[in-house]
Design an enzyme around this catalytic site. Structure first.
Site, PDB file in Angstrom:
ATOM      1  N   LYS A  42      39.292  42.005  16.502  1.00 32.12           N
ATOM      2  CA  LYS A  42      37.869  42.226  16.764  1.00 32.12           C
ATOM      3  C   LYS A  42      37.527  42.029  18.235  1.00 32.12           C
ATOM      4  O   LYS A  42      36.804  42.825  18.830  1.00 32.12           O
ATOM      5  CB  LYS A  42      37.044  41.259  15.904  1.00 32.12           C
ATOM      6  CG  LYS A  42      35.536  41.426  16.035  1.00 32.12           C
ATOM      7  CD  LYS A  42      34.810  40.431  15.122  1.00 32.12           C
ATOM      8  CE  LYS A  42      33.313  40.373  15.414  1.00 32.12           C
ATOM      9  NZ  LYS A  42      32.570  41.491  14.845  1.00 32.12           N
ATOM     10  N   GLU A  47      39.438  51.352  -0.487  1.00 25.84           N
ATOM     11  CA  GLU A  47      40.273  51.687   0.678  1.00 25.84           C
ATOM     12  C   GLU A  47      41.478  52.554   0.323  1.00 25.84           C
ATOM     13  O   GLU A  47      41.946  53.330   1.140  1.00 25.84           O
ATOM     14  CB  GLU A  47      40.733  50.422   1.395  1.00 25.84           C
ATOM     15  CG  GLU A  47      39.617  49.699   2.155  1.00 25.84           C
ATOM     16  CD  GLU A  47      38.865  48.697   1.295  1.00 25.84           C
ATOM     17  OE1 GLU A  47      39.057  48.697   0.056  1.00 25.84           O
ATOM     18  OE2 GLU A  47      38.091  47.905   1.854  1.00 25.84           O
ATOM     19  N   GLN A  78      39.450  36.626   5.707  1.00 21.48           N
ATOM     20  CA  GLN A  78      39.912  38.014   5.684  1.00 21.48           C
ATOM     21  C   GLN A  78      41.017  38.291   6.706  1.00 21.48           C
ATOM     22  O   GLN A  78      41.084  39.369   7.283  1.00 21.48           O
ATOM     23  CB  GLN A  78      38.740  38.997   5.855  1.00 21.48           C
ATOM     24  CG  GLN A  78      37.791  38.949   4.649  1.00 21.48           C
ATOM     25  CD  GLN A  78      36.831  40.118   4.571  1.00 21.48           C
ATOM     26  OE1 GLN A  78      36.420  40.650   5.606  1.00 21.48           O
ATOM     27  NE2 GLN A  78      36.473  40.511   3.361  1.00 21.48           N
TER      28      GLN A  78
END
Lengths: 588, 160
Positions: free
Chosen positions: A183, A71, A134
């Site tokens: 999400k 990343e 996460q």
């Protein structure tokens, strides 16, 4: 009547809409639509659980979605893309480790004021704060290293927030903006209001210079006998190289640039004394020290420029042009502040001079003649130079040769350390956006992913990462990204088997005690190139250098790694030891 | 020099931490901080007392203004202003001292807001210097605990 509150409006003022239900679309789809609307054509990212909805939508979009290998690489690549093109770079990361891996890249962009939008996925709203899998508070983590950041907790805010993010990233003093999107927000239906001009009550950068201050600055120029233009990255960010060059040439004022400013004024112009500061040229540091008028344009008086503050440019009146009011008088007391976009300020100054009866080009040249001669004398006395040592490869020679063989026309990225300073000294940048380097944060591992970003933006340009054997290893995994997307960048490794800049400090200030700096094991970079499907070339002697660079420049369809085995204990000079006056330069 | 800053900011999650993070990150100090909603529920007002020379205060104000969530910053100690702080003090109140505690808080126009067999809890409001003076006088008598709100301040209304 239904009431909505516009986020961007004046707090407390409500806009009234007719009772027409706005059509709603899926969050992830709205994000893609928004990106297209903002002109985004390329995204650098790495997927994960919480951003799968968005990745799914990207598959059917016209946006190029590039998969990096780490990343940090995604954010640096977006940064390189932004610096080279002037557009907003976009990186896309998943939650938790994806987001934290991006932090170094975000801080890098923040320190150098690079326009960037970083999109991160977040766990569903119901799980936020639960130490979910996460989950990390990336908005909290990046608060001090972004221009602004958002957690989108209301689906209908998603589109306005994204628009605001692009606006903030690219306006005023640019910078990275992070948008953290849960999400479930991306999966739910969201409003997609029509795009209108963004006006924020709490954010109105001053872009137009104050006419009174412009006049004051110009009058100071009329008076000055030993003026100097001290130019920083702000000139490049505001695309005002042309205006700056016009000013320098018509007033015959010598120019020096910061690392971030290189390319803002042509390096081969006789008025250019190159870089100033810790590893700047003798002439540049001397002329700043002795000047009676220092005109800072889009620069911020960083400690690497000023050295000991109380002895910096003691004889000079200081004009400071900067869009960020916090930069004014932060480190050095400024006499004539000019808060504005550099372009507008320079346009105004040029116009003022042109219309002034007191300004005369020939008279100015005459007025500055003695001063220019003095500056040239300093330059002749101690030019940037190095000792030739026969067949031993000197890193400066490698850069000079790259400069010559590319016609000074390549996009150059660097890592951080000696490789970066030698590049700044010996490559003559004539164009803005040609040198991409981590100036403020000093991030090793920046150069390779940034080169990939630049190559994606300009596939037809030669893009070379000038690296050290230490820093190239920090993001070497991105060679696979370059291969996958045909980003045929070149990497020139100045290989001395040391963390060279740190070793240099140990040599000079720690009695040559090389604690932690010898790189006793490095990969065979030629073999490594092969493993990544790239071409590996090596030069061990000076006479091999030119041939290797020529061969590398002739290859346009593959990544090339050039491994230059250079003199192990070469130092970067001149050098102002940290905290000392700029006139106390070590010259060799 | 002590300065009292009044900061209007958007009443949003995280806005306050942007302000406090700015102070810790840049090494500025906060002597006291007081924050609550204004008449407009979308806007908070924050009163912040800090110290520094002219250059530091100028930096603090500009850095605060640079925060996207900040609407307005003013150094109200530059002009005339009123400031108040409230303090709750729990005093030991034993046979020999009860009367004295009451006398002192009466002088400072405080009031007793809670009583127990061994303590008085008193409330005193005033400028920061008055609050300090009360504490100095009450300390030898026997303070068990104190809670201070920090200063709130407002510029004086124009006289004409």
């Amino acid at each position: 009547m239904k009431q909505l509150t516009l986020r961007t409006g004046k707090p407390g003022v409500h806009n009234h809409f007719k009772e027409e239900p706005m059509s709603k679309i899926k969050g992830a789809k709205a994000i893609v639509q928004c990106l297209v609307e903002e002109g985004v054509d390329t995204i650098f990212g790495f997927p994960g659980g919480v951003i799968l909805d968005l990745y799914d939508e990207l598959m059917d979009s016209p946006i190029k979605n590039l998969l990096v290998r780490h990343e940090q690489g995604a954010v640096h690549a977006a940064d390189g893309y932004a610096r080279a093109s002037g557009k907003v770079g976009v990186a896309l990361l998943t939650s938790g480790p994806g987001a934290t891996n991006g932090v170094t890249g975000i801080a890098t962009a923040y320190m150098d004021s690079i326009p960037m939008v970083v999109l991160t996925g977040q766990v569903p709203r119901a799980l936020i704060g639960n130490d979910a899998f996460q989950e990390v508070d990336i908005v909290g983590i990046t608060r001090p290293c972004t221009k602004h950041n958002y957690l989108v907790s209301n689906p209908d805010d998603l589109v306005p927030v994204l628009r605001e993010a692009f606006y903030l990233a690219s306006s005023g003093r640019p910078g990275p903006v992070l948008v953290d999107m849960p999400k479930d927000v991306m999966a739910s239906l969201v409003a997609y209001p029509e795009k209108t001009e963004i006006k924020m009550q709490t954010y109105q950068p001053t872009v137009e210079p104050h006419p009174g201050q412009v006049a004051k600055a110009c009058k100071a120029m009329l008076k000055a006998k030993r003026p100097v233009l001290y130019v920083g990255g702000g000139v490049i960010l505001s695309n005002s190289s042309k205006e700056l060059t016009e000013l320098a040439e018509k007033t015959q004022i010598p120019v020096t640039m910061t690392l971030m400013g290189l390319g803002a004024f042509p390096g081969t112009n006789p008025l250019s004394m190159g870089m100033l500061g810790m590893h700047g040229s003798y002439a540049a540091n001397m002329m700043v020290a002795k000047s009676d008028l220092l005109i800072a344009v889009g620069a911020r008086f960083d400690d690497r420029i000023t050295g000991r503050l109380d002895t910096f440019a003691q004889e000079a009146e200081i004009i400071h042009i900067d869009i960020d009011p916090t930069s004014i008088s932060k480190n050095v007391k400024v006499d004539i502040p000019l808060v504005a976009d550099c372009k507008n300020a320079l346009l105004a100054i040029n116009a003022w001079l042109d219309s002034s009866a007191e300004f005369d080009k020939a008279a100015f040249a005459e007025k500055h003649k003695v001063w220019i001669e003095q500056v040239q004398e300093w330059n002749a006395k101690h030019p940037l130079s190095y000792q030739d040592e026969g067949e031993i490869i000197k890193p400066q020679y490698v850069i000079e040769t790259i400069n010559r063989l590319t016609g000074g026309d390549a996009i150059i990225t660097t890592e951080v350390g000696q490789n970066q300073m030698w590049t700044a000294q010996f490559y003559k940048f004539n164009q803005p956006r040609q040198l991409l380097t981590s100036g403020g944060l000093g991030t090793m591992g920046y150069g390779l992913p940034a080169a990939i970003g630049a190559k994606i933006a300009f596939p037809d340009k030669t893009v070379i990462d000038i690296a050290g054997d230490g820093s190239i290893q920090m993001n070497i995994q991105e060679l696979a990204t370059a291969k996958q997307y045909g980003a045929a960048v070149k990497v020139a490794i100045l290989n001395n088997g040391y963390l060279g800049m740190v070793r240099q400090w140990q040599e000079l200030f720690y009695d040559k005690r090389y604690s932690g700096t010898p790189m006793e094991v490095t990969p065979d970079f030629v073999e490594l190139a092969k493993a990544y499907g790239a071409v590996g070339l090596r030069a061990r002697t000076k006479s091999e250098v030119e041939a290797v660079i020529k061969e590398a420049l002739a290859i346009n369809d593959k990544v090339v790694i050039m491994d230059f085995v250079i003199k192990r204990e070469e130092c970067v000079f001149p050098m102002i030891p940290a905290g000392r006056s700029t006139t106390e330069m070590l010259l060799a | 020099m002590k300065h009292t800053l009044s900061v209007l900011l958007r009443n949003k999650p995280g806005a306050l931490s942007r302000v406090t993070g700015l102070f810790s990150g840049r090494g500025f100090n906060i002597e006291s901080l007081c924050v609550a909603e204004t008449l407009d529920p979308q806007v908070s007002c924050l009163t912040l007392v800090t110290r520094g020379n002219e250059q530091i205060i100028e930096q603090i104000m500009k850095q605060l203004h640079k925060l996207i969530d900040v609407i307005k910053v003013s150094d109200i100690s530059e002009g005339e202003y009123v400031e108040r702080e409230m303090v709750l003090i729990r005093m030991k109140a034993e046979a020999g001292t009860r009367a004295e505690v009451l006398r002192v808080i009466d002088i400072f126009r405080g009031k007793v807001v809670d009583v127990s067999p061994t303590s008085y809890t008193v409330e005193i409001t005033g400028s920061e210097s008055k609050v300090r003076a009360v504490i100095d006088i009450l300390r030898p008598i026997g303070i068990k605990e104190i809670i201070r709100t920090g200063t709130v301040a407002m510029a004086r209304a124009p006289k004409k």
